[in-house]
Design an enzyme around this catalytic site. Structure first.
Site, short mmCIF file in Angstrom:
data_model
loop_
_atom_site.label_atom_id
_atom_site.label_comp_id
_atom_site.label_asym_id
_atom_site.label_seq_id
_atom_site.Cartn_x
_atom_site.Cartn_y
_atom_site.Cartn_z
N LYS A 103 -8.82 7.07 5.58
CA LYS A 103 -8.48 7.31 4.17
C LYS A 103 -8.53 8.97 4.11
O LYS A 103 -8.86 9.81 4.96
CB LYS A 103 -9.66 6.77 3.53
CG LYS A 103 -9.77 5.28 3.45
CD LYS A 103 -8.66 4.48 3.15
CE LYS A 103 -8.74 3.15 3.17
NZ LYS A 103 -7.63 2.20 2.71
N SER A 119 -1.85 1.14 3.70
CA SER A 119 -2.98 1.88 2.85
C SER A 119 -2.89 3.46 2.61
O SER A 119 -3.12 3.91 1.60
CB SER A 119 -4.29 1.33 2.92
OG SER A 119 -4.79 2.06 4.09
N SER A 169 -4.62 0.00 -1.74
CA SER A 169 -5.86 0.42 -0.84
C SER A 169 -6.97 -0.10 -1.27
O SER A 169 -7.65 0.31 -2.37
CB SER A 169 -5.58 1.87 -0.73
OG SER A 169 -6.83 2.54 0.02
N SER A 217 -2.17 -0.73 8.95
CA SER A 217 -1.75 -1.24 7.40
C SER A 217 -1.12 -0.12 6.64
O SER A 217 -0.92 1.05 7.25
CB SER A 217 -3.10 -1.74 6.71
OG SER A 217 -3.84 -0.55 6.24
#
Length: 268
Positions: free
Chosen positions: A128, A73, A233, A71
């Site tokens: 992350k 994010s 996100s 993705s």
């Protein structure tokens, strides 16, 4: 698919056949056929692969593991299609499947990009950036990050457009300085800074929510993470903190992107 479980199962099956062949079937072949007895071909492709499978399992479990970014994010740091390499031993060694830490090492630091098992569904892996460590007060109001009362510098870049990996020209590219570690982030000025937590998640106990954003105190044994694509996100603002036991390792290298091999390099 849980590839670790699959590799462990295949390695275990091959190991059982390898042991049976070494201590049971091989002596029987030697006794009945003599020194020129050959191992059946099906054992070559099962038991014969056990040492290789064991090496792959050990490397993947304790050294490095590849992941694919699905993705956006973490744009612009990481874009869909990036293949990243994750250091599995930098935070200590864990037994596969059991996730039991057997060797302790350094703790995750602010600015580290980590892969972890998603607390809402541990079968999923997320990636992350760590912005808060145990004991930190993390403030994210009006899209500005403040850690323990210190506002983290955020500056414009020569080009204010989000650049590679984004299509919307109105998204803004910024350079964030987190404890001296610089990395690019993307902001969308059209979107509100308001955060709506996932109902029932533990973050609500340690965080205050408002129309301007969120203020949290990171509990012991947990970490607060954000995506670099801040307005697109799903991260600790929404579903809470990452338990230390969920951390897989630190992503440090983009080793391939078959749509754009120029992206290969270290992750800031």
């Amino acid at each position: 698919m849980d590839y670790t479980l699959l590799i462990v199962a295949v390695t275990l099956a091959a190991g059982v056949l390898w042991g049976l062949d070494r201590w049971v079937w091989a002596p029987e072949r030697l006794a009945s056929l003599g020194p020129h007895a050959r191992r059946p071909r099906w054992l070559d492709y099962t038991a014969g692969l056990f040492p290789i499978l064991l090496l792959v399992l050990a490397f993947r479990s304790f050294v490095f593991e590849p992941f694919r970014i699905p993705s956006g994010s973490m744009m612009p740091t990481l874009v869909p299609g990036d293949f990243v390499l994750v250091n599995k031993f930098v935070y200590g060694l864990r037994l596969p499947l059991l996730n039991l830490k057997i060797v302790r090492a350094k703790e995750p630091a602010r600015g580290d990009v980590i892969v972890f098992r998603y607390p809402v569904n541990p079968r999923l892996d997320y990636i992350k950036r760590v912005v808060g460590v145990p004991g930190d007060e993390v403030v994210y109001l009006d899209k500005r990050l403040v850690i323990n009362g210190e506002r983290q510098p955020l500056s414009r870049l020569p080009s204010s457009r989000a650049g590679e990996g984004t299509k919307e020209s109105w998204q803004q590219l910024r350079l964030e300085n987190l404890d001296g570690r610089r990395h690019r982030i993307v902001l969308d000025p059209r979107l509100s800074p308001e955060v709506r937590p996932v109902p029932g998640m533990s973050a609500a106990q340690d965080c205050r929510y408002s129309r301007r954003g969120i203020v949290c105190r990171v509990p012991e044994g947990h970490y607060f993470v954000l995506g670099d694509n801040r307005d697109y996100s799903q991260d600790s603002r929404y579903w809470g903190f990452v338990p230390e036991k969920n951390i897989v390792g630190r992503a440090f290298l983009v080793w391939a992107n078959f749509s754009n091999m120029k992206r290969v390099g270290r992750i800031p």
